[in-house]
Design a protein around this motif. Sequence first.
Motif, mmCIF file in Angstrom:
data_model
loop_
_atom_site.group_PDB
_atom_site.id
_atom_site.type_symbol
_atom_site.label_atom_id
_atom_site.label_comp_id
_atom_site.label_asym_id
_atom_site.label_seq_id
_atom_site.Cartn_x
_atom_site.Cartn_y
_atom_site.Cartn_z
ATOM 1 N N SER A 220 0.820 -1.203 0.000
ATOM 2 C CA SER A 220 0.000 0.000 0.000
ATOM 3 C C SER A 220 0.858 1.258 0.000
ATOM 4 C CB SER A 220 -0.936 0.000 1.220
ATOM 5 O OG SER A 220 -1.673 1.203 1.299
ATOM 6 N N GLY A 224 -0.238 2.121 -3.299
ATOM 7 C CA GLY A 224 -1.536 2.661 -2.909
ATOM 8 C C GLY A 224 -2.588 1.566 -2.789
ATOM 9 N N HIS A 225 -3.818 1.967 -2.461
ATOM 10 C CA HIS A 225 -4.895 0.976 -2.343
ATOM 11 C C HIS A 225 -6.227 1.603 -2.738
ATOM 12 C CE1 HIS A 225 -4.805 2.864 1.773
ATOM 13 N NE2 HIS A 225 -6.100 2.978 1.499
ATOM 14 N N SER A 236 -9.879 5.616 -1.283
ATOM 15 C CA SER A 236 -8.729 5.229 -2.092
ATOM 16 C C SER A 236 -7.539 6.131 -1.738
ATOM 17 C CB SER A 236 -9.045 5.356 -3.583
ATOM 18 O OG SER A 236 -10.068 4.448 -3.949
ATOM 19 N N ARG A 276 -3.143 -0.229 -7.829
ATOM 20 C CA ARG A 276 -3.389 -0.116 -6.399
ATOM 21 C C ARG A 276 -3.947 -1.425 -5.855
ATOM 22 N NH1 ARG A 276 -6.459 5.810 -6.114
ATOM 23 N NH2 ARG A 276 -4.731 7.043 -7.019
#
Length: 487
Positions: A220, A224-225, A236, A276
């Motif tokens: 993450s 990212g996620h 997000s 992500r």
Amino acid sequence: MAVLEGDGTTRELAGSIAQAMDHPCATPVAYHSFEPFYAASTQVRPDVMIVDLETLGQDGHLSRLAAAQPQAMLMAISPRESLSRSLAAMEAGAHDVISLPIDPVAVAERIDRFLIQNTRLPRGESLRRQAAPNSGEPRDLTATREPFRFESFVGGSARMREVYDQIRRIAPSSAPVFITGESGSGKELAAAAIHARSPRAGAPFIAINCAAVPGELMESEIFGHARGAFAGTSESRPGAAEAADGGTLFLDEIGEMDLALQSKLLRFVQTGTVQRAGDTRSRPVDVRILCATNRDPHAEIAVGRFREDLFYRLHVLPIRLPALRDRREDILPLAQSFLARYAREEGRAFSGVAPCAGEKLLTYDWPGNVRQLENAVRQAVVLHEGDALTAQMLPAFLLGDGGLSHRHEPVRGAAAPFGARRRGGEIEPLWAQEKRIIEDALDAFDGNIAKAAAALEISPSTIYRKRQSWSDRIEGGDGGLFTGFAG
């Protein structure tokens, strides 16, 4: 120019060298034994010192000279070519070691280059220290001399100038850079310098320490996620790769990254897109990747902890940062720089490093490298007052007591406190406590002697000596003999 020589040969050579130099040089002054030579050098402060190793007697004297005269070029002359003696002299503080016979013109060129580089004077100008007109006394202008700097680095040693040259040549490219070096040697400074000198300098420089982020959060952090990817993620979030778009992404201690994430990083390097966590969409990003590790990447590949295909994708432009013990001529400029910074921050009056302290700094091995030196100077500034940093102000590990009195935290992973233990109702012998402390430190750092020594604030050689003494004790069946803890 000051000369330490025995039979007059070195003095004659020094005279020939002085005549061949581009810089103005007074007639060399010769001494026949070390102590008068050392005493005179502290008063006159020569720009060049030429020392006959046979007359010198011991390499420890070189360390004293280097500490007392950091502004001078220290050149050692050996009557015979000996690699081991040359390396020992360089380790002790000599800038150059030359063997007989000597070409005076070639040596003069070396000295001229040193003086130009270290005084920042163009060829043909006067030295920063010359005899004042009609006085016969030297003018000491060394207080105005600044240490050599490159971006955030301090130090103009030959080893570091090679690194600076690599950075200059590497910076304009967009190819990945793989930086190696011991902990505390300046890997992040090298990455920042590459970014600062690159066409991406105006874009973000994003650094992630892979050793400081838990493995389950690393994906993450980098990629990212999406919303709902993990429990409690209501929004997000872009990762570091997207944040660095157009700029540079620096992955420090990449050897700590687990294999599953290495596979995703490889895909990112190959495709230039990020996905992500929990998302199905790929996003293109334009980043230059720099990475660093204090481990041996080939050894990590051999044991299966680092992907070979990822290594060859990242190991395009390699840079190796030298350990501080391999560039000892930078120790005093670094110490002076740290002293000035922390004296300013702490409101102290320190303005320089005394020769007695300089000698201690120069002769220590610095297993923790520049970071350990910085911490030592900062500790001295916080705990003491004065105009000059003296040896008595330095941390105990520099004064030869092993440094145990200056430990403030236990080594992580240590099995028990460092106090005395009872064994069968009796106090555990000191040698056994020492053995336990050191073995706990080695376990905590996976057997890495340099790291364990840095954590214990002792030299690596102390650990080697102690382990040998334990081996001898076991072979001899002596379980109760006292062994002192030599620092």
